[in-house]
Design a protein around this motif. Structure first.
Motif, PDB file in Angstrom:
ATOM      1  N   VAL A 178       1.433  -6.207   9.586  1.00  0.00           N
ATOM      2  CA  VAL A 178       2.444  -5.773   8.620  1.00  0.00           C
ATOM      3  C   VAL A 178       2.999  -4.418   9.041  1.00  0.00           C
ATOM      4  CG1 VAL A 178       2.888  -5.143   6.217  1.00  0.00           C
ATOM      5  CG2 VAL A 178       1.350  -7.051   6.753  1.00  0.00           C
ATOM      6  N   ARG A 179       4.308  -4.373   9.291  1.00  0.00           N
ATOM      7  CA  ARG A 179       4.943  -3.109   9.667  1.00  0.00           C
ATOM      8  C   ARG A 179       5.196  -2.234   8.447  1.00  0.00           C
ATOM      9  NH1 ARG A 179      11.144  -2.506  11.695  1.00  0.00           N
ATOM     10  NH2 ARG A 179      11.392  -3.190   9.533  1.00  0.00           N
ATOM     11  N   ARG A 180       5.747  -2.843   7.386  1.00  0.00           N
ATOM     12  CA  ARG A 180       6.149  -2.062   6.223  1.00  0.00           C
ATOM     13  C   ARG A 180       6.006  -2.902   4.959  1.00  0.00           C
ATOM     14  NH1 ARG A 180      11.118  -0.927   7.717  1.00  0.00           N
ATOM     15  NH2 ARG A 180      10.452   0.938   8.849  1.00  0.00           N
ATOM     16  N   VAL A 181       5.654  -2.251   3.851  1.00  0.00           N
ATOM     17  CA  VAL A 181       5.614  -2.885   2.530  1.00  0.00           C
ATOM     18  C   VAL A 181       6.721  -2.264   1.690  1.00  0.00           C
ATOM     19  CG1 VAL A 181       4.288  -3.269   0.421  1.00  0.00           C
ATOM     20  CG2 VAL A 181       3.138  -3.340   2.645  1.00  0.00           C
ATOM     21  N   ASN A 182       7.650  -3.096   1.229  1.00  0.00           N
ATOM     22  CA  ASN A 182       8.770  -2.631   0.427  1.00  0.00           C
ATOM     23  C   ASN A 182       8.597  -3.081  -1.024  1.00  0.00           C
ATOM     24  OD1 ASN A 182      10.175  -1.657   2.813  1.00  0.00           O
ATOM     25  ND2 ASN A 182      10.621  -3.807   3.261  1.00  0.00           N
ATOM     26  N   VAL A 183       9.080  -2.265  -1.937  1.00  0.00           N
ATOM     27  CA  VAL A 183       9.024  -2.573  -3.364  1.00  0.00           C
ATOM     28  C   VAL A 183      10.456  -2.650  -3.885  1.00  0.00           C
ATOM     29  CG1 VAL A 183       8.193  -1.860  -5.636  1.00  0.00           C
ATOM     30  CG2 VAL A 183       6.807  -1.401  -3.603  1.00  0.00           C
ATOM     31  N   ALA A 184      10.773  -3.725  -4.608  1.00  0.00           N
ATOM     32  CA  ALA A 184      12.132  -3.917  -5.113  1.00  0.00           C
ATOM     33  C   ALA A 184      12.080  -4.409  -6.555  1.00  0.00           C
ATOM     34  CB  ALA A 184      12.892  -4.920  -4.239  1.00  0.00           C
ATOM     35  N   PHE A 230      -2.489  -3.097   3.666  1.00  0.00           N
ATOM     36  CA  PHE A 230      -1.943  -1.812   4.087  1.00  0.00           C
ATOM     37  C   PHE A 230      -0.934  -1.981   5.212  1.00  0.00           C
ATOM     38  CE2 PHE A 230      -6.307  -0.716   2.581  1.00  0.00           C
ATOM     39  CZ  PHE A 230      -5.909  -0.055   1.432  1.00  0.00           C
ATOM     40  N   GLU A 231      -0.029  -1.025   5.299  1.00  0.00           N
ATOM     41  CA  GLU A 231       0.937  -1.018   6.393  1.00  0.00           C
ATOM     42  C   GLU A 231       0.235  -0.715   7.709  1.00  0.00           C
ATOM     43  OE1 GLU A 231       4.925   0.424   3.928  1.00  0.00           O
ATOM     44  OE2 GLU A 231       3.750   1.889   5.035  1.00  0.00           O
ATOM     45  N   VAL A 286       5.754  -8.264  10.795  1.00  0.00           N
ATOM     46  CA  VAL A 286       6.431  -8.760   9.596  1.00  0.00           C
ATOM     47  C   VAL A 286       6.531  -7.618   8.588  1.00  0.00           C
ATOM     48  CG1 VAL A 286       5.674 -11.145   9.872  1.00  0.00           C
ATOM     49  CG2 VAL A 286       4.281  -9.558   8.524  1.00  0.00           C
ATOM     50  N   ASP A 287       7.510  -7.722   7.728  1.00  0.00           N
ATOM     51  CA  ASP A 287       7.626  -6.821   6.581  1.00  0.00           C
ATOM     52  C   ASP A 287       7.309  -7.612   5.320  1.00  0.00           C
ATOM     53  OD1 ASP A 287       8.371  -4.666   8.115  1.00  0.00           O
ATOM     54  OD2 ASP A 287      10.525  -4.949   7.796  1.00  0.00           O
ATOM     55  N   LEU A 288       6.676  -6.963   4.367  1.00  0.00           N
ATOM     56  CA  LEU A 288       6.401  -7.562   3.066  1.00  0.00           C
ATOM     57  C   LEU A 288       7.294  -6.902   2.023  1.00  0.00           C
ATOM     58  CD1 LEU A 288       2.483  -7.715   2.992  1.00  0.00           C
ATOM     59  CD2 LEU A 288       4.076  -9.520   3.641  1.00  0.00           C
TER      60      LEU A 288
END
Length: 762
Positions: free
Chosen positions: A354-360, A377-378, A417-419
């Motif tokens: 996982v490269r990055r965890v985004n919150v939307a 974790f990232e 991947v990004d989450l």
């Protein structure tokens, strides 16, 4: 021959362009000016912005045609003409009327706001240009909305009323008609199972005496599709691997009042699984994967076992970082013998991190409130189990209507991947005013003000008020779920309680307990939290008329007011599938209270265990056990106001509320320091309610009692009852109505066969 239909606006534009080119062809010239005529509401800038030519450009017929098409495409104009006056182009427009008001007449089934929103989605709304074609679409959309409610006889008439300034009012007059009911359901082609057995799996039913509540006799295509899938699953889970729905015909009567459903099925042979074979790549852990197989050789093929196994495999691959693993099921069939070999083919694909965890989607809740629940974790290897756990933890916060996690490949990379976790927020404040009535406590008022997510911080603040005949409470609570970065929670409680034990003689006495407490919750595992706390409470025994002897003796020893400093330890784990109407899962809780200072010294413990067992998709067995124990310490008596009580809802039904256990010499029910309850309930569908779990019948058996300090616990003292009841999740809260008959009792016991409660869950 194929017929071609043009939209009116496009046809008008083409005709205008054709006429322009044939009859009004002009030689190219340099534009000196552009004039617009006929505008009423639209802005001239909208017209100029749509034209493909400007002052100073060379004007041609092609540019004129393009301008006509562009202006018609805006949807603002009913007619457009371009005229040439010397070196000046004159654009003459006729605007479409604008909808001033949309009204509905005769709509009872739907809230008007729902219909307004549905029409806006197709272009009919106040302030929008009117088009007769859109009005026709609006009629069809309104009819479609009514079809979802089984109102097939609905009629819609559209009335257009012109008003000043080229505006119109649009009125939809609706004749809703009667609800179309299912008259018959027939299933053909079935041999292994009877028609009645298959129909009983469906939510749709013929009309019955209770369908006015369940509405299960109202046809909807989505409901029928769901029922067809249920029938298919019923067969697939009993060995019929090649089962098919051949057809599902729905016939509406000429008067549109009745619907007949005819379903044709093809069962195919029944298959028994003779073996399970793994093929493909299993990362050298084939034996580990084999332990996840729930398909049993020698038993009939079960689709749910296959689905559970493939899901377990993909989840296991995901735990190793293989986010895109595929597991295919390819059965090898021997139709002559009715045998099948289950072949599972695995393709783990590639491992990713996982490269990055985004919150939307969180417009109110702070990012940190969501991120601190994440266990993935990232810059770490992708772990499907941690991602699922993260989603579940965010969902359990209770702040969001929906929580979804999307895995997106990073362009240009093969192992990243990004989450993106997307949440849909919901109101977390709650103002509640209500009333309840029970056979024991009579009329009860409740009120509360709660905010589960104060200022988006994730903290809780609440005020609760409860009044009843025997217990009155006001509580102010606040909780910080992340008092520390490690997830230790802290809560404060301030309360004022007034209670009154049941007394055969009546009286004006009461027990008043103001106090406060602080608790800390320490997460020992992802699912278990242990709570530690301390409090201070003052107990006053007030009044003399009817005061039980045990309370009078306690007051003589410690005075009218006594002080306690209790320490508390608690633990709970809730794995039920529903808090109100569970069908499976387990619930456990343990609470210990230790009085260490003040006037009292005591130990009080209470343990509860619940297990819900699904006997089928319609029957559930619920088991409950509760054990309580209290003891005085340091030579001091156990506080009488800490006693346990038994009898009535929640303990042993069929006996009056709080009437079990020792009696003092004046006939007062004062409870005891020991309590045991054992309850069993069998939930069954309410006749005519289909599979609706909010309304169920149940049969029960209760046993238990309460013992005082000087009593010896004996099986001969156990009270027991059996009975039946109704459980209903009503609009005003959960309701339980039970009728019981004690079969182990003594002559002095107070029997109360009919008991009910509204406003609290059992």
């Amino acid at each position: 021959m194929t017929a071609v239909r043009f939209k009116p606006t496009l046809l008008a534009a083409l005709m205008a362009a054709s006429l322009f080119q044939s009859a009004w062809a002009v030689e190219p010239f340099v534009l000196k000016d552009i004039r617009v005529e006929g505008l009423q509401r639209a802005d001239a800038g909208t017209v100029f912005a749509s034209l493909p030519f400007r002052v100073g450009d060379t004007y041609t017929d092609d540019k004129g045609s393009a301008g006509l098409r562009a202006l018609f495409a805006t949807g603002l104009f009913k007619d457009v003409r371009i005229q040439v006056d010397g070196n000046v182009v004159v654009v003459v427009v006729e605007e479409r009327p604008v909808i001033s008001r949309v009204e509905f007449v005769g709509t009872k089934e739907f809230d008007k706001d729902v219909l307004v929103k549905a029409l806006k989605d197709i272009g009919i709304g106040e302030g929008q240009p009117f088009d007769r074609a859109l009005a026709d679409r609006a009629e069809q959309e309104l009819k479609r909305q009514y079809l979802t409610r089984s109102l097939y006889g609905v009629e819609v008439i559209t009335t257009i009323t012109p008003t000043e300034r080229n505006r119109v009012n649009v009125t939809f007059t609706v004749t809703e008609g009667e609800v179309t009911k299912i008259k018959s359901i027939r299933i053909t082609g079935n041999q292994a199972f009877s028609e009645s057995t298959l129909i009983s799996q469906m939510d749709l039913t013929k009309g019955g005496w209770l369908t006015w509540y369940t509405k299960s006799d109202q046809y909807a295509r989505a409901k029928l599709n769901a029922d067809l899938e249920t029938i298919k699953a019923y067969y697939l889970n009993r060995g019929y691997l090649e089962f098919k729905i051949e057809s599902a015909q729905v016939v509406i009567s000429p008067d549109k009042q009745d619907i007949s459903i005819a379903i044709s099925v093809s069962e195919g042979p029944r298959y028994v699984v003779t073996g399970v074979r793994l093929e493909g790549e299993y990362l050298g852990k084939e034996e580990e994967f084999r332990k996840l197989v729930t398909i049993e050789p020698g038993e009939a093929y079960r689709a749910d076992a296959v689905a559970a196994t493939t899901k377990a495999f993909t989840d296991r691959f995901a735990a190793f970082g293989y986010a895109f693993a595929r597991v295919d099921f390819r059965p090898e069939l021997d139709r002559a013998k009715g045998q099948a070999v289950a072949v599972l083919v695995a393709q783990p694909q590639r491992r990713v991190y996982v490269r990055r965890v985004n919150v939307a989607g969180n417009s109110r809740t702070r990012d940190e409130v969501i991120r601190r629940e994440f266990r993935q974790f990232e810059a770490a290897w992708y772990d499907g189990q941690k991602i699922k756990l993260s989603r579940d933890r965010v969902d359990r916060l209770g702040y969001f209507k929906a929580v979804d996690i999307e895995t997106v490949e990073v362009p240009g990379t093969a192992d990243q991947v990004d989450l993106t976790i997307t949440v849909e927020e919901k109101p977390t404040g709650n103002l509640m005013l209500g009333a309840g009535f029970s056979s024991a406590e009579k009329f009860t008022l409740t009120a509360s003000v709660k905010q589960d997510n104060v200022f988006g911080t994730g903290n809780y603040l609440g005020i609760d008020l409860n009044t009843s005949k025997y217990n009155r409470t006001i509580v102010v609570s606040t909780v910080d779920p992340y008092f520390t970065d490690d997830g230790v929670s802290r809560s404060y409680d301030l309360y004022y309680r007034t209670s009154r034990p049941l007394n055969t003689q009546g009286g004006d006495y009461k027990i008043v307990t103001p106090g406060g407490a602080v608790r800390f919750g320490v997460p020992f595992t992802e699912f278990d939290t242990v709570f530690f706390g301390a409090g201070v409470e003052q107990t006053s025994i007030k009044g003399d008329t009817g005061l039980p002897v045990s309370y009078r003796l306690y007051r003589d020893t410690f005075g009218e007011t006594s002080l306690s400093v209790p320490l508390t330890v608690g633990w709970s784990r809730d794995a039920r599938d529903s808090l109100i109407a569970p069908t499976r899962g387990r619930y456990q809780r343990l609470n210990l209270e230790l009085g260490v200072a003040g006037d009292t010294r005591y130990l009080r413990g209470d343990y509860q265990f619940q297990q819900f067992i699904p006997l089928s998709n319609r029957f559930t067995l619920g088991l409950n056990t509760e054990v309580g124990y209290g003891k005085g310490l340091s030579g001091k008596p156990y506080p009488v106001f800490k006693n346990f009580y038994g009898g009535g809802l929640g303990t042993v039904r069929g006996f009056e509320q709080n009437s079990l256990g020792p009696l003092d010499i004046e006939g007062s029910y004062v409870g005891g320091n020991r309590r045991v309850n054992v309850n069993a309930e069998l939930y069954v569908p309410f006749p005519g309610a289909g599979n609706d779990r909010t309304l169920r019948l149940f049969g029960y058996m209760d046993a238990g009692n309460v013992w005082g300090e000087k009593d010896s616990m004996s099986f001969s003292d156990v009270r027991a009852s059996v009975g039946v009841g109704i459980s209903w999740v009503s609009p005003v809260g959960p309701l339980k109505l039970s009728y019981g008959k004690p079969f182990r009792y003594q002559d002095q016991d107070k029997i109360q066969r009919l008991q009910f409660q509204i406003g609290t869950a059992f």
